[in-house]
Design a protein around this motif. Sequence first.
Motif, PDB file in Angstrom:
ATOM      1  N   UNK A 178       1.044  -1.437   0.507  1.00  0.00           N
ATOM      2  CA  UNK A 178       0.045   0.050  -0.022  1.00  0.00           C
ATOM      3  C   UNK A 178       0.761   0.990  -0.482  1.00  0.00           C
ATOM      4  N   UNK A 179       1.693   1.365   0.451  1.00  0.00           N
ATOM      5  CA  UNK A 179       2.897   2.466   0.408  1.00  0.00           C
ATOM      6  C   UNK A 179       3.689   2.203  -0.724  1.00  0.00           C
ATOM      7  N   UNK A 182       1.550   4.652  -3.487  1.00  0.00           N
ATOM      8  CA  UNK A 182       1.538   5.552  -2.843  1.00  0.00           C
ATOM      9  C   UNK A 182       2.756   6.492  -2.690  1.00  0.00           C
ATOM     10  N   UNK A 185       3.025   7.096  -6.708  1.00  0.00           N
ATOM     11  CA  UNK A 185       2.342   8.015  -7.503  1.00  0.00           C
ATOM     12  C   UNK A 185       2.943   9.576  -6.878  1.00  0.00           C
ATOM     13  N   UNK A 186       3.522   9.500  -5.789  1.00  0.00           N
ATOM     14  CA  UNK A 186       3.716  10.810  -5.597  1.00  0.00           C
ATOM     15  C   UNK A 186       4.882  11.308  -6.271  1.00  0.00           C
ATOM     16  N   UNK A 189       3.852  12.374  -9.338  1.00  0.00           N
ATOM     17  CA  UNK A 189       3.625  14.061  -9.325  1.00  0.00           C
ATOM     18  C   UNK A 189       4.367  14.783  -9.311  1.00  0.00           C
ATOM     19  N   UNK A 190       5.013  14.459  -8.441  1.00  0.00           N
ATOM     20  CA  UNK A 190       6.348  15.540  -8.290  1.00  0.00           C
ATOM     21  C   UNK A 190       6.983  15.760  -9.668  1.00  0.00           C
ATOM     22  N   UNK A 198       1.811  23.624 -14.727  1.00  0.00           N
ATOM     23  CA  UNK A 198       1.054  24.856 -13.858  1.00  0.00           C
ATOM     24  C   UNK A 198       1.737  25.834 -13.221  1.00  0.00           C
ATOM     25  N   UNK A 204       5.518  24.706  -2.454  1.00  0.00           N
ATOM     26  CA  UNK A 204       4.677  22.611  -3.166  1.00  0.00           C
ATOM     27  C   UNK A 204       6.582  22.322  -4.079  1.00  0.00           C
TER      28      UNK A 204
ATOM     29  N   UNK B  40      -0.235   4.462   5.582  1.00  0.00           N
ATOM     30  CA  UNK B  40      -1.396   4.830   3.315  1.00  0.00           C
ATOM     31  C   UNK B  40      -2.033   5.842   3.498  1.00  0.00           C
ATOM     32  N   UNK B  43      -0.888   8.943   2.899  1.00  0.00           N
ATOM     33  CA  UNK B  43      -0.396   9.284   2.402  1.00  0.00           C
ATOM     34  C   UNK B  43      -1.046   9.188   1.215  1.00  0.00           C
ATOM     35  N   UNK B  44      -1.880   8.338   1.282  1.00  0.00           N
ATOM     36  CA  UNK B  44      -2.901   8.506   0.020  1.00  0.00           C
ATOM     37  C   UNK B  44      -4.006   9.867  -0.162  1.00  0.00           C
ATOM     38  N   UNK B  46      -2.643  13.162   0.765  1.00  0.00           N
ATOM     39  CA  UNK B  46      -1.763  14.094   0.473  1.00  0.00           C
ATOM     40  C   UNK B  46      -1.908  13.373  -1.226  1.00  0.00           C
ATOM     41  N   UNK B  47      -1.670  12.470  -1.532  1.00  0.00           N
ATOM     42  CA  UNK B  47      -2.156  12.325  -3.333  1.00  0.00           C
ATOM     43  C   UNK B  47      -2.725  13.160  -3.763  1.00  0.00           C
ATOM     44  N   UNK B  50      -3.071  16.344  -3.615  1.00  0.00           N
ATOM     45  CA  UNK B  50      -1.627  16.565  -5.027  1.00  0.00           C
ATOM     46  C   UNK B  50      -2.100  16.836  -6.078  1.00  0.00           C
ATOM     47  N   UNK B  51      -3.065  15.659  -6.411  1.00  0.00           N
ATOM     48  CA  UNK B  51      -3.866  15.283  -8.156  1.00  0.00           C
ATOM     49  C   UNK B  51      -4.820  16.803  -7.883  1.00  0.00           C
ATOM     50  N   UNK B  53      -4.377  19.834  -6.941  1.00  0.00           N
ATOM     51  CA  UNK B  53      -3.669  20.748  -7.549  1.00  0.00           C
ATOM     52  C   UNK B  53      -3.349  21.228  -8.600  1.00  0.00           C
TER      53      UNK B  53
END
Lengths: 273, 272
Positions: A178-179, A182, A185-186, A189-190, A198, A204, B40, B43-44, B46-47, B50-51, B53
């Motif tokens: 699960x970690x 995520x 995905x982060x 995103x970053x 944007x 940020x 988790x 973090x979810x 936060x994710x 961010x999306x 955003x």
Amino acid sequence: MTSFLTALGNEIRKGLLFAWSERLQIVMELPFFTLFILLLGPMLGAGHQIAAGHLTWTLSSRRISLLLLAFLPANFFYFQAVKLFWRLLGEVQAGTIEQVYLSPLPSWLVAAAGRLIAAIIETLILIAVSYGLVSAFVTLHFHWTAAALLPIALLVITGVGYSLIIAGMTLLWKRIQLLQETFLMLVMIFAVSALPLITVPGWFAGLGRIFPATSAVASLYGVMLGHRGVTALWGTGGLVWVIITAAAYLTIGLGAFRLGERITRTRGTLGAY
Amino acid sequence: MTAITIPRPGASEFALRAFANEAGKGLRLMWRRRAITITAVLLNGFMYLMIQFFIGGGHLVLPVLALTLPALFAYVSAATAALQGSGGITEEVNGGTLEQSHLSPARPVLLIAGRLAALAVEGLVPAAVLALAFGLGYRPHWVIRPDALVPLALIVADALGYGLLMTALTLRVASIGAVVHVFNMAVMFFGGMFIPITLFPHGVEIVARFVPTALGVEALNTTLAGRGLSAAWSDGSLPWLLVHVAGLAALAWGTYLYTLRRARREGGLSPR
């Protein structure tokens, strides 16, 4: 030295065999990733359009090129870290992880090296095919230059460090999928936040610099789309920050892996019985 | 010699016990890994922010948050069911304990029902926490009525069907675990967590409707907009959702039975 190289070669071969056994999965992933890149472009920054109930689906060459650039590290991180995690977890659960310590290689090298070459090959294939598929819909403008190899090499080192952090956590806590998902995905995103897609607030952008792929993607943008060199020292994509990121992630990765390993060996929980 | 007769449980009592044992096992494992679950969840959250955003071009657009928050609930339920279901069965295969559980006289349906009950709780708790946190934090303009419970329940059923399908495939496909992450990304992207699926180009919208939980999110958005179940029925999202839930459940169950039978025959219940 010969035994060292033989062991390393065997690990790389094992990694490639695993990758070959997963070829069907790569085929399944390709259309999704291509569609993802194409559709994500028009969505970014379109909040008010979406709130009004419509969205203009125009494929912008510049925007799609930017997204493809951010996609490269995401793919590499996926192939290196996610698959290393599942393979390591399988070895922990089956009890074969202890055999790693029979090898003359350092354990962290066995864990990371086995996947590295396979991850690089898988990423190259996926990027090449995605590039081909995406360019069938929109013209991509990249400045292909050997200078791009520098941020790519540093990105690979960062990816190894990142995957070792995940590996250390796996040894310690086992099922961390699960970690893992995520985190990935982060990272993605970053990585996108490093590109001029944007306007993001200062906090940020600052936060993004801590994430592993952000600075290398900013550097890649400079050299492949911004017509700049890779030797500029400062800023998010500056050489200093890209090197610091790579060195820090590799050091933390090695430390995290050794720490996880030491704790589990002390507790006798390296394998799960 | 004295013979002592041990009272034997009845069939229904036995079935209940087998179900409860399997569900209890999953819940105990979840409790043992609570630190991972809590991290988790954070973090979810936060994710998701961010999306939002990115979609908002650097700031949060509340109407978009109201439209996509139901998809966060659906995604977390489905992703957790798939990842934990696949991870759980992989662990049992690698550890050799899956074979042991199939020595039980209990029918596979009871074992899998217990497993699914644990997965439902494991997915629902973080999903509900996140939905509540964002719902109370940003107060989207929703009309909350009891009829919203219908699509909500169907979303959970759809998520469990997807989780069972991934669990079933784990018995057959080598290292499916890594691919589950990609399927989960598809659920996130095409399930409405970035934008409502009705805004996709028409061809993509049709494909997206096949993605687990996507139709449920569409129907839930209709009810939360105050248009009621009748609107969700007349626009076709609710009847198609019912078909999707039934179809996915049948596909997942059929695949599970097939892969289990094949694994038993070929010795695939333990590491090869």
